[in-house]
Enzyme design. Structure first.
Site, short mmCIF file in Angstrom:
data_model
loop_
_atom_site.label_atom_id
_atom_site.label_comp_id
_atom_site.label_asym_id
_atom_site.label_seq_id
_atom_site.Cartn_x
_atom_site.Cartn_y
_atom_site.Cartn_z
N LYS A 16 0.81 -1.21 0.00
CA LYS A 16 0.00 0.00 0.00
C LYS A 16 0.85 1.27 0.00
CE LYS A 16 -2.20 -0.26 3.75
NZ LYS A 16 -1.85 0.73 4.75
N ARG B 204 -8.87 3.26 9.70
CA ARG B 204 -8.47 1.89 10.04
C ARG B 204 -9.60 1.08 10.64
NH1 ARG B 204 -2.28 1.19 11.45
NH2 ARG B 204 -1.53 2.58 9.83
N ARG C 299 10.94 -5.61 4.90
CA ARG C 299 10.70 -4.17 4.89
C ARG C 299 11.76 -3.40 5.67
NH1 ARG C 299 4.67 -2.56 5.20
NH2 ARG C 299 4.68 -3.05 7.41
N ARG D 293 11.78 -1.77 11.27
CA ARG D 293 10.92 -1.35 12.38
C ARG D 293 10.75 -2.51 13.35
NH1 ARG D 293 5.93 1.32 9.56
NH2 ARG D 293 5.14 -0.71 10.09
N ARG E 173 -0.53 -7.96 14.03
CA ARG E 173 -0.98 -6.84 13.18
C ARG E 173 -1.94 -7.33 12.11
NH1 ARG E 173 4.45 -4.56 11.21
NH2 ARG E 173 3.13 -3.39 9.81
#
Ligand code: ZN
Length: 291
Positions: free
Chosen positions: A13, A88, A127, A164, A175
């Protein structure tokens, strides 16, 4: 064009939003960035946000909506925007609807990026973010440019990549669970409004970008309720038919959407049974701070 991209963590995204923003010349409005900037400016909303974050509370939706309202008043958002990180959950989606209705800037499209759960986990583990400019890269799917293009716009030096802490496998399943529970209901919410489009977001990055462009390029038929309100359409029903035909999707669009039986599947839920840590571990897993 006013757009929201919907997708699980790892759906690509953020990367696709960046690309879309560059191509269309409209801003990517990240609520996380808005919050950080407001805190740095020390504005009234910023001070309220900081107080909430310092106390370990979630920032109020009303506060985030205030920041979005301010941001949308800026010149560069006149031609549209891509909203990133908001809404969200259903309550936020409804509040956003109200705000955009007040501003007379309704959403044009919400694009759902579909990726199987195993692929999501694989992507998230690759990531990396730049500590200086905040750009997000992926060692597997979107590596940072090399050579002369490898310069960080903030420092002029190469990007300083880091992972992260909530991108590790233990927190990823939590998540994904939160996404399934809180954010996935938005798909039906926006489908009911007639502005949802879905694309297969797996495979080559460029191919996904093309599918996204194709999905946005096609006009969605206007919702019947709005057509009924048009006095001309009410007086002459045959014109409604003509108008509907004009707005009918071109055949090529069909290929950008997965078939119905695939869309209804929730692969994450199936994978969760295998992947989720035991109950206790899951509870203690740190939630990703809301942006
Ligand atoms: Zn950088």
């Amino acid at each position: 064009m006013r757009i929201i991209l919907l997708g699980a963590p790892g759906s690509g995204k953020g990367t696709q939003a960046q690309r879309l923003a560059e191509r269309r010349g409209i801003p990517q409005i990240s609520t996380g960035d808005l919050l950080r900037a407001a805190v740095a400016r020390g504005s009234e909303l910023g001070r309220a946000a900081k107080a909430a974050m310092d106390a370990g509370r979630l920032v109020d939706d009303s506060l985030v909506l205030g920041l979005i309202r301010e941001r949308l008043a800026e010149d560069d958002a006149r031609g549209g925007f891509i909203l990133d990180g908001f809404p969200r959950n259903l309550s936020q989606a409804r509040s956003l609807d109200t705000l955009l209705a007040e501003l007379a800037q309704p959403l044009d499209a919400v694009v759902q990026l579909e990726v199987a759960s195993a692929e999501l986990v694989r992507r998230i583990s690759g990531r990396r973010s730049c500590a200086d400019c905040g750009r997000v890269f992926n060692l597997l799917t979107a590596p940072p440019p090399t050579g002369a293009a490898a310069v960080c716009p903030k420092t002029g030096a190469p990007h300083r990549l880091f992972q992260r802490p909530d991108d590790n496998e233990a927190t990823v399943s939590e998540r994904l669970r939160v996404y399934e529970e809180q954010t996935r209901p938005l798909i039906d919410f926006y489908r009911a409004r007639g502005i949802l489009r879905s694309i297969d977001a797996q495979g080559e990055l460029d191919a996904v970008t093309q599918r996204l462009a194709a999905a946005l390029g096609a006009q969605t038929p206007p919702p019947p309720a709005r057509m009924r309100k048009t006095p001309a359409a009410r007086r002459a029903p045959h014109r409604r038919k003509a108008s509907a035909a004009r707005h009918r999707r071109p055949k090529a669009r069909a290929s950008t959407r997965p078939p119905e039986h695939r869309r209804k599947k929730t692969p994450i839920r199936a994978a969760r049974k295998k992947r989720a840590p035991p109950r206790g571990a899951r509870k203690s897993a740190r939630r990703r701070p809301r942006r």
